[in-house]
Design an enzyme around this catalytic site. Sequence first.
Site, PDB file in Angstrom:
ATOM      1  N   ARG A  10       0.811  -1.233   0.000  1.00  0.00           N
ATOM      2  CA  ARG A  10       0.000   0.000   0.000  1.00  0.00           C
ATOM      3  C   ARG A  10       0.838   1.274   0.000  1.00  0.00           C
ATOM      4  NH1 ARG A  10      -3.155  -3.666  -0.637  1.00  0.00           N
ATOM      5  NH2 ARG A  10      -5.239  -3.858   0.238  1.00  0.00           N
ATOM      6  N   GLU A  69      -5.506   3.808   6.254  1.00  0.00           N
ATOM      7  CA  GLU A  69      -5.236   3.644   4.822  1.00  0.00           C
ATOM      8  C   GLU A  69      -5.810   4.832   4.040  1.00  0.00           C
ATOM      9  OE1 GLU A  69      -5.652  -0.231   2.782  1.00  0.00           O
ATOM     10  OE2 GLU A  69      -6.688   0.878   1.193  1.00  0.00           O
ATOM     11  N   CYS A  79     -11.126   0.053   2.505  1.00  0.00           N
ATOM     12  CA  CYS A  79     -10.710  -0.260   3.876  1.00  0.00           C
ATOM     13  C   CYS A  79     -10.169   0.982   4.573  1.00  0.00           C
ATOM     14  CB  CYS A  79      -9.634  -1.343   3.871  1.00  0.00           C
ATOM     15  SG  CYS A  79     -10.310  -2.982   3.562  1.00  0.00           S
TER      16      CYS A  79
END
Length: 278
Positions: A155, A273, A202
Amino acid sequence: MSRFTTLGVGGEAEVWTVASHAQLREAMSAPYRILGGGSNLVVADEGLSERVIRLGGEFAQSELEADPALGTPEQPVTGWVGGGVPLPGLLRKLQKMGLSSLEGTVGIPAQLGGAIWMNAGTRFGEAFDGLHSLEIVSPEGRLVVTPTELPWSYRSSGIPRNHIVTRARLKLRRSTPEAVQERMDAADTARRGQPKNRTPGCAFKNPTLPGGERLGAGKLIDEAGLKGARIGHAMISPEHANFIVNLGGASAADVHALLSLIRDRVGIELELEYELWP
Ligand code: FAD
Ligand code: EPU
């Protein structure tokens, strides 16, 4: 900004859609933020003071040729894809052409540039798996880099904030439409338990313990008993606890309050995130 984000939340901003490098340079002459598909953003109810740049025109086009020589060892890649190209449409196009590249990212409603900037992915693959090289524009100028020159990880691409991914060259392997579809279906199956409501995906990254073991943020939030918790018009999804959904009319403040609730209740430190703008 509620119109430009998958969560459907956010106040006013000045949005500049740029079609060429000349327009992009002009847009970058004052404080700015770069917007992709808006699928990882919680924009403040008060709006934004910086201008918001969206990639259109040449940055929203691709030059992929159905060249029979594609994907062979002699000619492993060809063509560029603009950073503003929506990932779902790109994956459909590659599937029809029988080209294998980014199947693991199926179901991610990003633009290619945003997916690269975040190194979006699933356990079936991530954006950097399918990348040959990319063009980045920053206030200092334009450059082309390869993944090996970037400190990318789960990520994260390592590309500095507000450096703009304008184009990418993909690693394409010759396959068949059927085989590509099969890999897309396999990755899509893992998303079955995810909610269909408006959401930015998310909320938290999956944390890694000091020994290297990766835990599921969704599982931790679920075990804290938070599924279905609601503040204002935002809710922790009863389907998957790492998703906060907009039930209709949610504010950024509702989402921020749910994020705080999660952090208070889950015994382990969680890294966000999403991006909170500003
Ligand atoms: P935005 O949300 O618009 O922006 C996010 C960040 O990227 C910002 O910092 C922005 O400035 C930067 N950015 C955007 N475009 C560029 C560009 N061209 N150049 C440089 N920086 C740029 N993510 C996953 O990793 N895996 C998943 O499985 C997944 N599933 C999702 C499912 C749903 C239903 C939704 C709504 C989201 C999901 N996400 C997932 C989250 C999200 O799609 C990713 O984080 C994606 O990378 C965000 O890309 P974007 O283009 O929408 O960027
Ligand atoms: N689980 C629960 N309760 C929940 C959610 C999950 O017990 O509320 C359990 C599941 O039963 C499963 C395990 O946790 O045993 C893992 O769940 P899942 O397969 O949904 O994967 P995840 O780790 O929660 C990750 C990504 C998603 C990606 C999926 C599918 C992160 C933070 N999330 O979720 O990415 O779509 O895998 O590959 O890495 C995103 O990043 O925005 C995102 C949606």
